[in-house]
Design a protein around this motif. Structure first.
Motif, PDB file in Angstrom:
ATOM      1  N   ILE A 292       0.859  -1.190   0.000  1.00 56.75           N
ATOM      2  CA  ILE A 292       0.000   0.000   0.000  1.00 56.75           C
ATOM      3  C   ILE A 292       0.895   1.240   0.000  1.00 56.75           C
ATOM      4  O   ILE A 292       1.743   1.390   0.889  1.00 56.75           O
ATOM      5  CB  ILE A 292      -0.928   0.032   1.227  1.00 56.75           C
ATOM      6  CG1 ILE A 292      -1.843  -1.201   1.231  1.00 56.75           C
ATOM      7  CG2 ILE A 292      -1.760   1.307   1.249  1.00 56.75           C
ATOM      8  CD1 ILE A 292      -2.685  -1.339   2.481  1.00 56.75           C
ATOM      9  N   PRO A 293       0.755   2.121  -0.985  1.00 58.56           N
ATOM     10  CA  PRO A 293       1.614   3.312  -1.041  1.00 58.56           C
ATOM     11  C   PRO A 293       1.350   4.249   0.139  1.00 58.56           C
ATOM     12  O   PRO A 293       0.258   4.261   0.711  1.00 58.56           O
ATOM     13  CB  PRO A 293       1.226   3.965  -2.369  1.00 58.56           C
ATOM     14  CG  PRO A 293      -0.165   3.484  -2.634  1.00 58.56           C
ATOM     15  CD  PRO A 293      -0.221   2.091  -2.070  1.00 58.56           C
ATOM     16  N   SER A 294       2.369   5.013   0.488  1.00 57.06           N
ATOM     17  CA  SER A 294       2.247   5.967   1.591  1.00 57.06           C
ATOM     18  C   SER A 294       3.058   7.217   1.252  1.00 57.06           C
ATOM     19  O   SER A 294       3.548   7.367   0.132  1.00 57.06           O
ATOM     20  CB  SER A 294       2.759   5.334   2.892  1.00 57.06           C
ATOM     21  OG  SER A 294       4.117   4.946   2.752  1.00 57.06           O
ATOM     22  N   ASN A 295       3.180   8.127   2.214  1.00 55.72           N
ATOM     23  CA  ASN A 295       3.999   9.333   2.037  1.00 55.72           C
ATOM     24  C   ASN A 295       3.605  10.169   0.823  1.00 55.72           C
ATOM     25  O   ASN A 295       4.458  10.642   0.067  1.00 55.72           O
ATOM     26  CB  ASN A 295       5.490   8.958   1.932  1.00 55.72           C
ATOM     27  CG  ASN A 295       5.986   8.282   3.184  1.00 55.72           C
ATOM     28  OD1 ASN A 295       5.557   8.617   4.276  1.00 55.72           O
ATOM     29  ND2 ASN A 295       6.873   7.318   3.027  1.00 55.72           N
ATOM     30  N   ASN A 296       2.289  10.319   0.608  1.00 58.93           N
ATOM     31  CA  ASN A 296       1.773  11.178  -0.464  1.00 58.93           C
ATOM     32  C   ASN A 296       2.083  10.661  -1.862  1.00 58.93           C
ATOM     33  O   ASN A 296       2.052  11.411  -2.827  1.00 58.93           O
ATOM     34  CB  ASN A 296       2.320  12.615  -0.332  1.00 58.93           C
ATOM     35  CG  ASN A 296       2.016  13.225   1.010  1.00 58.93           C
ATOM     36  OD1 ASN A 296       0.942  13.031   1.552  1.00 58.93           O
ATOM     37  ND2 ASN A 296       2.972  13.962   1.562  1.00 58.93           N
ATOM     38  N   ARG A 297       2.406   9.366  -1.974  1.00 57.08           N
ATOM     39  CA  ARG A 297       2.719   8.797  -3.293  1.00 57.08           C
ATOM     40  C   ARG A 297       1.539   7.948  -3.774  1.00 57.08           C
ATOM     41  O   ARG A 297       1.315   6.857  -3.275  1.00 57.08           O
ATOM     42  CB  ARG A 297       3.962   7.908  -3.211  1.00 57.08           C
ATOM     43  CG  ARG A 297       5.279   8.648  -3.057  1.00 57.08           C
ATOM     44  CD  ARG A 297       6.412   7.651  -3.117  1.00 57.08           C
ATOM     45  NE  ARG A 297       7.706   8.294  -3.117  1.00 57.08           N
ATOM     46  CZ  ARG A 297       8.387   8.594  -2.028  1.00 57.08           C
ATOM     47  NH1 ARG A 297       7.890   8.297  -0.843  1.00 57.08           N
ATOM     48  NH2 ARG A 297       9.569   9.170  -2.108  1.00 57.08           N
TER      49      ARG A 297
END
Length: 423
Positions: A292-297
């Motif tokens: 799952i993508p994170s950090n605004n990506r």
């Protein structure tokens, strides 16, 4: 001196360059920047529990725990390279204009199903981050994954000389850091320094066979080619990206949680590298589907009645166009785009921002809000385009949105995730 430092490092293997993050018995390297001098914090680091402080200004040598070197940064880099030589493990390095960090995270997710991996944390991919990544590897590490970033020529060559990778992958050549590289040809030359190192060392390159530029640059190399053709070493079929990317290998579907067709090549690279290293196909599928993508990506969020595609970690003309293409292709109704300035484009800034203005207006998107100084000087007669030179102007005139799908994308300095607070 490096061997002496290495003996100390073997006893105290935790390194920090931030005096605010001292842990017991770490080694503090006193680095310098334009606005700070780490030497000033060496004594404080020792008082907080550091075992040693490495300084490069004699006046800050306060005890036997302070080691004076000619250049603290150079010593950190040389120590990292010395450590890398002792590791005797395969190291995979990757660079590229877009998708580096996502691809690195996917590769790590896949390989960690079979191996004990150590990978770059976050995007610590520069002349400091690469050494710190290498120094975080230990005798338990079976494969190292090192992300390399650059905004000038010769940086990738230098980082390669430190990490000495056995394998390499370049995500793409795009219009990023044009100011530093001096244009797109400079980007290609600069990023290809990883290929140059691997070729000269008779090492191995993973190649996206669907990217003609990558194929051209790796003609005379040891390669493992993947992509959409049955003639490649590994055939990976793109299925859909509406909105999440799915693909298939040997008839087995892999459903990711990543939005945007531009993420297909990132996923495919991780599948290919996992396959090459003989990770079980079921484990590869599980790793990709769980990521799952994170950090605004490329995050997908919901706020009130609105669905949000938050891709505000960074932006350049190549990634902006890809995000817009994907957004336009979505079947959602009421699609609204918020696009922020793209930084580090140098003399190309005006032209590239005007291109995005015009291009966005031509797509199946209901409304496009352009934010920032660079977008502020673009022109449009299309009623879909709304221009705000500052974020404050957008904030004061923020539209009432309900049941809409939003794309939020801009360079890191624009911090467009602030829009979430306005919804």
């Amino acid at each position: 001196m490096i061997q002496e430092l290495y003996t100390i490092f073997q006893k105290y293997p935790n390194i920090t360059t931030d005096s605010r993050k001292i842990t017991p018995n770490c080694i503090f390297f006193a680095l310098k920047g334009d606005n700070f001098n780490g030497n000033k914090y060496a004594k404080d680091a020792l008082e907080k529990g550091a075992a040693y402080a490495i300084v490069d200004e004699k006046e800050y040598v306060t005890s036997e725990q302070t080691i004076l070197v000619n250049d603290a940064l150079e010593s950190l880099q040389k120590l990292a390279n010395y450590h890398r030589k002792q590791l005797n493990i395969p190291i995979i390095s990757l660079t590229g204009s877009n998708g580096k960090t996502t691809t690195k995270e996917l590769i790590n997710a896949v390989l960690s199903k079979k191996f004990n991996t150590t990978a770059t944390k976050g995007n610590l991919n520069n002349h400091i981050g690469v050494p710190l990544t290498l120094l975080s590897m230990n005798s338990d590490t079976e494969i190292g994954i090192v992300e390399m970033g650059a905004n000038h020529k010769r940086e990738i060559a230098f980082l390669s000389s430190i990490a000495e990778p056995d394998y390499g992958y370049i995500t793409n050549f795009g219009k990023a850091h044009l100011e530093g590289f001096g244009g797109i040809e400079g980007v290609i030359i600069g990023k290809s320094e990883l290929y140059d190192y691997l070729k000269a060392s008779d090492k191995f390159i993973f190649v996206n066979g669907d990217d003609t530029k990558q194929v051209e640059r790796t003609q005379d190399a040891n390669t493992y080619v993947f992509g959409g053709s049955d003639t490649y070493d590994l055939s990976i079929e793109f299925l859909t990206a509406n909105p999440m990317v799915s693909c298939a290998v040997d008839g087995k579907k892999i459903q990711s949680q990543l939005i945007g067709s531009y993420n297909f090549s990132n996923i495919a690279a991780a599948i290919a590298i996992g396959t090459y290293f003989k990770v079980n196909s079921d484990d590869i599928k599980e790793a990709i589907e769980a990521y799952i993508p994170s950090n605004n990506r490329s995050q997908i969020l919901t706020k009130n009645t609105n669905k949000i595609i938050l891709d505000a970690y960074n932006a350049n003309p190549t990634s902006m166009k890809a995000a817009l293409d994907n957004f336009s292709d979505l079947t959602d109704t009421s699609k609204i785009a918020f696009l922020g300035d793209m930084f580090e484009l140098g003399d190309s800034a005006k032209e590239e921002h005007q291109f995005i203005n015009d291009y966005a207006a031509s797509l199946e998107i209901e409304k496009i809000y352009l934010i920032g100084e660079n977008f502020g000087i673009t022109n449009s007669t299309n009623e879909k385009i709304v221009i705000h030179s500052t974020f404050e102007s957008l904030k004061e005139n923020f539209p009432a949105l309900e049941n809409s799908t939003l794309l939020i994308k801009g360079s890191r300095g624009m911090a467009l995730e602030r829009i979430l607070e306005l919804l």
